[in-house]
Design a protein around this motif. Structure first.
Motif, PDB file in Angstrom:
ATOM      1  N   TYR A  57      48.159  41.562  31.283  1.00 17.05           N
ATOM      2  CA  TYR A  57      47.192  42.656  31.428  1.00 17.05           C
ATOM      3  C   TYR A  57      46.268  42.742  30.238  1.00 17.05           C
ATOM      4  O   TYR A  57      45.069  42.961  30.379  1.00 17.05           O
ATOM      5  CB  TYR A  57      47.910  43.983  31.659  1.00 17.05           C
ATOM      6  CG  TYR A  57      48.372  44.131  33.093  1.00 17.05           C
ATOM      7  CD1 TYR A  57      47.518  44.716  34.043  1.00 17.05           C
ATOM      8  CD2 TYR A  57      49.597  43.672  33.505  1.00 17.05           C
ATOM      9  CE1 TYR A  57      47.918  44.833  35.368  1.00 17.05           C
ATOM     10  CE2 TYR A  57      50.008  43.783  34.820  1.00 17.05           C
ATOM     11  CZ  TYR A  57      49.168  44.364  35.755  1.00 17.05           C
ATOM     12  OH  TYR A  57      49.548  44.468  37.047  1.00 17.05           O
ATOM     13  N   ASN A  59      45.363  40.378  28.308  1.00 16.87           N
ATOM     14  CA  ASN A  59      44.405  39.279  28.371  1.00 16.87           C
ATOM     15  C   ASN A  59      43.357  39.536  29.444  1.00 16.87           C
ATOM     16  O   ASN A  59      42.179  39.243  29.263  1.00 16.87           O
ATOM     17  CB  ASN A  59      45.153  37.974  28.644  1.00 16.87           C
ATOM     18  CG  ASN A  59      44.290  36.774  28.342  1.00 16.87           C
ATOM     19  OD1 ASN A  59      43.608  36.764  27.309  1.00 16.87           O
ATOM     20  ND2 ASN A  59      44.286  35.808  29.234  1.00 16.87           N
ATOM     21  N   PHE A  60      43.811  40.101  30.560  1.00 21.29           N
ATOM     22  CA  PHE A  60      42.867  40.399  31.632  1.00 21.29           C
ATOM     23  C   PHE A  60      41.800  41.358  31.128  1.00 21.29           C
ATOM     24  O   PHE A  60      40.616  41.156  31.332  1.00 21.29           O
ATOM     25  CB  PHE A  60      43.616  41.022  32.819  1.00 21.29           C
ATOM     26  CG  PHE A  60      42.763  41.183  34.034  1.00 21.29           C
ATOM     27  CD1 PHE A  60      42.577  40.126  34.911  1.00 21.29           C
ATOM     28  CD2 PHE A  60      42.130  42.394  34.301  1.00 21.29           C
ATOM     29  CE1 PHE A  60      41.778  40.269  36.029  1.00 21.29           C
ATOM     30  CE2 PHE A  60      41.324  42.535  35.422  1.00 21.29           C
ATOM     31  CZ  PHE A  60      41.157  41.474  36.292  1.00 21.29           C
ATOM     32  N   ARG A  86      40.819  41.835  28.117  1.00 23.78           N
ATOM     33  CA  ARG A  86      39.944  41.313  27.073  1.00 23.78           C
ATOM     34  C   ARG A  86      39.028  40.212  27.583  1.00 23.78           C
ATOM     35  O   ARG A  86      38.023  39.923  26.962  1.00 23.78           O
ATOM     36  CB  ARG A  86      40.794  40.913  25.865  1.00 23.78           C
ATOM     37  CG  ARG A  86      41.189  39.545  25.678  1.00 23.78           C
ATOM     38  CD  ARG A  86      42.242  39.458  24.572  1.00 23.78           C
ATOM     39  NE  ARG A  86      41.926  38.379  23.659  1.00 23.78           N
ATOM     40  CZ  ARG A  86      42.121  37.076  23.925  1.00 23.78           C
ATOM     41  NH1 ARG A  86      42.645  36.703  25.040  1.00 23.78           N
ATOM     42  NH2 ARG A  86      41.786  36.159  23.057  1.00 23.78           N
ATOM     43  N   THR A  87      39.341  39.623  28.713  1.00 25.73           N
ATOM     44  CA  THR A  87      38.481  38.518  29.150  1.00 25.73           C
ATOM     45  C   THR A  87      37.616  38.858  30.371  1.00 25.73           C
ATOM     46  O   THR A  87      36.817  38.043  30.790  1.00 25.73           O
ATOM     47  CB  THR A  87      39.319  37.283  29.499  1.00 25.73           C
ATOM     48  OG1 THR A  87      40.268  37.634  30.495  1.00 25.73           O
ATOM     49  CG2 THR A  87      40.028  36.704  28.287  1.00 25.73           C
ATOM     50  N   THR A  88      37.831  40.011  30.973  1.00 27.08           N
ATOM     51  CA  THR A  88      37.008  40.322  32.150  1.00 27.08           C
ATOM     52  C   THR A  88      36.119  41.517  31.881  1.00 27.08           C
ATOM     53  O   THR A  88      36.284  42.246  30.905  1.00 27.08           O
ATOM     54  CB  THR A  88      37.880  40.635  33.375  1.00 27.08           C
ATOM     55  OG1 THR A  88      38.733  41.727  33.046  1.00 27.08           O
ATOM     56  CG2 THR A  88      38.717  39.443  33.781  1.00 27.08           C
ATOM     57  N   LYS A  89      35.205  41.675  32.797  1.00 25.47           N
ATOM     58  CA  LYS A  89      34.231  42.752  32.693  1.00 25.47           C
ATOM     59  C   LYS A  89      34.944  44.091  32.829  1.00 25.47           C
ATOM     60  O   LYS A  89      35.885  44.228  33.606  1.00 25.47           O
ATOM     61  CB  LYS A  89      33.253  42.595  33.865  1.00 25.47           C
ATOM     62  CG  LYS A  89      31.835  42.823  33.498  1.00 25.47           C
ATOM     63  CD  LYS A  89      30.993  42.371  34.679  1.00 25.47           C
ATOM     64  CE  LYS A  89      29.595  42.901  34.564  1.00 25.47           C
ATOM     65  NZ  LYS A  89      28.814  42.437  35.716  1.00 25.47           N
TER      66      LYS A  89
END
Lengths: 479, 218
Positions: free
Chosen positions: A274, A276-277, A279-282
């Motif tokens: 979560y 990572n999600f 931090r890497t998605t809009k």
């Protein structure tokens, strides 16, 4: 060489030597007996001739004529020979000048006859002689007639006896071969049979070596081998038990590690995933809150797991200072915080405590009570009750936590003390549980020489009893 | 047509994060939480790939694997255990790959793609707005007009397209495009991105993400 072969060879060797020696002795003895009988026979014959000659000596003395002597002697000899015609007996009469007066012997008589040496009057000498494949007994005596010495030799052919002996031996060799063959066959099976249990033991020992620990020897005899087999089986049982125990412990440890990694990695996977999600998605508000929520709750789960593990690690030690406390007082002390805990879910706490002074480690005791109430709470639903009761029963002090919750199915009851065991995974996880609670309770109980009993009926509730034995606590050997 | 992936994972959160990541790159997903449900799903629908957790209730991953095999659906194991035995056992049972938890999203996507490729189920074309990339010919066209790209630029573009909506770090670009043994500066990535933006006229679409790297956005 194999053991049965040793038995086989040695017994055959011993049998062969003894059997042969005994047989030879028997044959020789009976042969000797017959020979000596013949000898005696020959001697008495000789003596009878001797006496008949002696009888006429006075008459011969009167005449004192060599020719007459000769004639008389020949007559006696002829009469004797005629009487014993069908027996192989011979008579030989010689004068002291080595002149043969009478002989009916059909073979050469050796010139040199040692039996004559030093032969006195009224003595009979005898000798057994082999001449031309015949065996002859020579009995010799000297008769003095008118200052002349006559050598009387009574000779008997006893070849038949020797031939008999050879026949005996021949027969014996045949018997020997047959007996030996029979003995060989019988002994083969006997020695094989005797050593078969040893082979079996050996085979089983090898199988056990190869890891088949449940193999046992089946030998029913009551001899030493039977005893050995029994001892062997007992040893195998002890080894098997030990190995099983070690395996069980090992499996338990492996299971603990597996479960532990699983319990550790699952929340970590969520948290990392979560985070990572995010931090890497809009940015998306709804997802953002959801993800943070998961990260928070999984973080809490990790926290609870680490606390429980800490408890477990602490419990691995064995030096606890047990101090006398009144357990009911501890419960009374805990009650407000327990009530707070259960209030959220709308579950009521009821206490019914008898005073009981026990040697306790207070912090561990609190952990135990919290865990038990926590479990009860997880099983309960709104408006149900959790009863904490303590009482004396047969010199035992019992702490009871009773709930009216969903209960534990029979198939789970034996496993609930195992670390990380969860009867209902989904429910346990949604309650931040790791499956360590009861395992910890059991360790705490062990520190206090107490035992835990579970009584549960599905859909009716669970009663957990912690039974203290104050006598055992004080160093006694309570039951 | 988007590829359909079955996620068999008993932990709801993990299942959900996998689904979210797969959705970003246009995979269609179905989630089930135990072995029996997975079996039903397989009988009911056709899947291009299954992500299978080993420790699931009712029917464990290894047992389920044996039932999946006749269907010929590629399987990637998800496991918390890092033991060699589990890996070997999983692969022996016919799994195509495995991932040890915790795992990174782009690693999972890369594995999924590689397994699909092995089964000849990979995409041949990637369409992104007016940009079309022919993966077989390694050719990028905008509105039918061919765009000249260096091999590295092309690889970079494909990586961005395959991980659409996910920010990728410079290190990840270097690792995948230049290979793990490249020791050049991460600035090289910036240069190539700059050139890509210019050639494809994608200043707005390839976003620079603070502290991380770049992201291709819809």
């Amino acid at each position: 060489m194999k053991f049965w072969q040793k038995i086989y060879l040695i017994s055959i060797l011993v049998f062969f030597v003894i059997f042969n020696a005994a047989s030879i002795m028997v044959i020789e003895r009976s042969h000797n007996k017959i020979v000596s009988q013949e000898m005696n026979n020959a001697l008495s014959q000789n003596m009878s001739i001797h006496s008949s000659v002696d009888a006429i000596v006075p008459i011969l003395r009167i005449y004192d004529s060599i020719d007459y002597e000769k004639t008389v002697l020949i007559n006696i000899a002829n009469e004797f020979v005629g009487k014993n015609k069908d027996q192989l007996v011979y008579l030989d009469i010689q004068s002291d000048s080595k002149q043969t007066i009478f002989t009916n012997i059909d073979t050469e008589i050796p010139v040199h006859r040692e039996e004559l040496k030093g032969l006195e009057k009224n003595e009979i000498n005898y000798i057994v002689r082999d001449i031309d494949e015949r065996t002859l007994v020579f009995t010799t005596n000297i008769v003095d007639i008118n200052q002349k010495k006559y050598v009387f030799s009574y000779i008997k052919d006893i070849s038949a006896l020797y031939k008999d002996r050879i026949d005996q031996y021949r027969f014996f060799v045949n018997v020997d071969v047959v007996v030996l063959i029979i003995y060989l066959i019988v002994m083969y099976f006997v020695s094989k049979g005797l050593t078969r249990p040893i082979d079996r033991l050996n085979e089983i020992a090898q199988r056990i070596t190869r890891g088949k620990f449940s193999e046992r020897v089946r030998i029913k005899s009551k001899d030493e081998i039977g005893v050995l087999a029994n001892n062997f089986n007992e040893m195998a049982s002890v080894v098997e038990d030990k190995i099983n125990e070690l395996e069980r412990i090992n499996e338990g440890k492996q299971r603990f590690i597996n479960n532990f990694t699983h319990e550790l990695k699952t929340p970590l996977t969520s948290i990392i995933g979560y985070a990572n999600f995010l931090r890497t998605t809009k940015y998306n508000e709804e997802l953002f809150v959801d993800a943070l929520d998961v990260i928070y709750s999984e973080g809490k789960r990790l926290e609870s797991l680490s606390l429980k593990l800490m408890d477990m690690i602490v419990l691995q030690g064995d030096h606890f200072q047990l101090i006398e406390y009144d357990l009911s007082a501890i419960i009374a002390e805990l009650e407000p915080s327990l009530r707070m805990k259960t209030k959220e879910k709308g579950v009521m706490i009821v206490t019914d405590c008898e005073a009981g002074k026990l040697l306790l480690e207070k912090d561990l005791m609190i952990t135990l009570i919290f865990n038990l109430v926590d479990n009860a709470l997880k099983a309960s639903s709104e408006r149900q009750h959790i009863t904490i009761r303590t009482y004396w029963n047969n010199n035992r002090y019992v702490l009871e936590v009773v709930d009216e919750g969903i209960g534990i199915a029979k198939e789970h009851q034996s496993k609930i003390f195992e670390p990380f065991y969860m009867a209902d995974k989904a429910r346990t996880k949604s309650n931040n549980g790791a499956g360590l609670g009861l395992s910890i309770c059991q360790s705490v109980a062990a520190v206090h020489h107490a035992v835990i009993e579970v009584n549960s009926e599905e859909k009716l509730g669970t009663t957990i009893k912690v039974i203290f034995d104050p006598f055992a606590q004080k160093g006694g050997t309570g039951l | 047509m988007p590829k359909k992936i079955l996620i068999v994972e008993d932990d709801i959160h993990i299942s959900k994060i996998i689904r979210m990541n797969l959705k970003l790159v246009n995979y269609e997903t179905i989630e089930v939480y135990d072995g029996l449900a997975a079996l039903e799903a397989i009988k009911r629908e056709k899947f291009d790939l299954i992500l299978l957790d080993v420790m699931i209730p009712k029917l464990d991953g290894f047992a389920l694997m044996e039932k999946i095999q006749p269907h010929g659906i590629p399987v990637i194991f998800l496991t918390a255990k890092n033991s060699v035995y589990d890996k070997v056992n999983g692969l022996k049972l016919g799994a195509d790959d495995y991932m040890v938890k915790p795992f990174e999203a782009i690693e999972l996507l890369a594995r999924i793609e590689s397994v699909l490729r092995r089964y000849g189920k990979e995409e041949h074309m990637i369409q992104y707005q007016n940009l079309q990339v022919d993966l077989d010919k390694r050719e990028a066209t905008i509105n039918g007009k061919s765009i000249e790209l260096t091999p590295k630029e092309y690889d970079l573009l494909v990586m961005l397209l395959k991980n659409k909506n996910i920010a990728l770090s410079r290190e990840q670009f270097i690792d995948k495009v230049w290979g793990g043994d490249y020791y050049g500066e991460t600035r090289t990535v910036d240069m190539h991105i700059k050139s890509l933006r210019k050639k494809l006229d994608m200043q707005e679409h390839i976003k620079t993400i603070y502290k991380i790297g770049y992201r291709l956005e819809d």
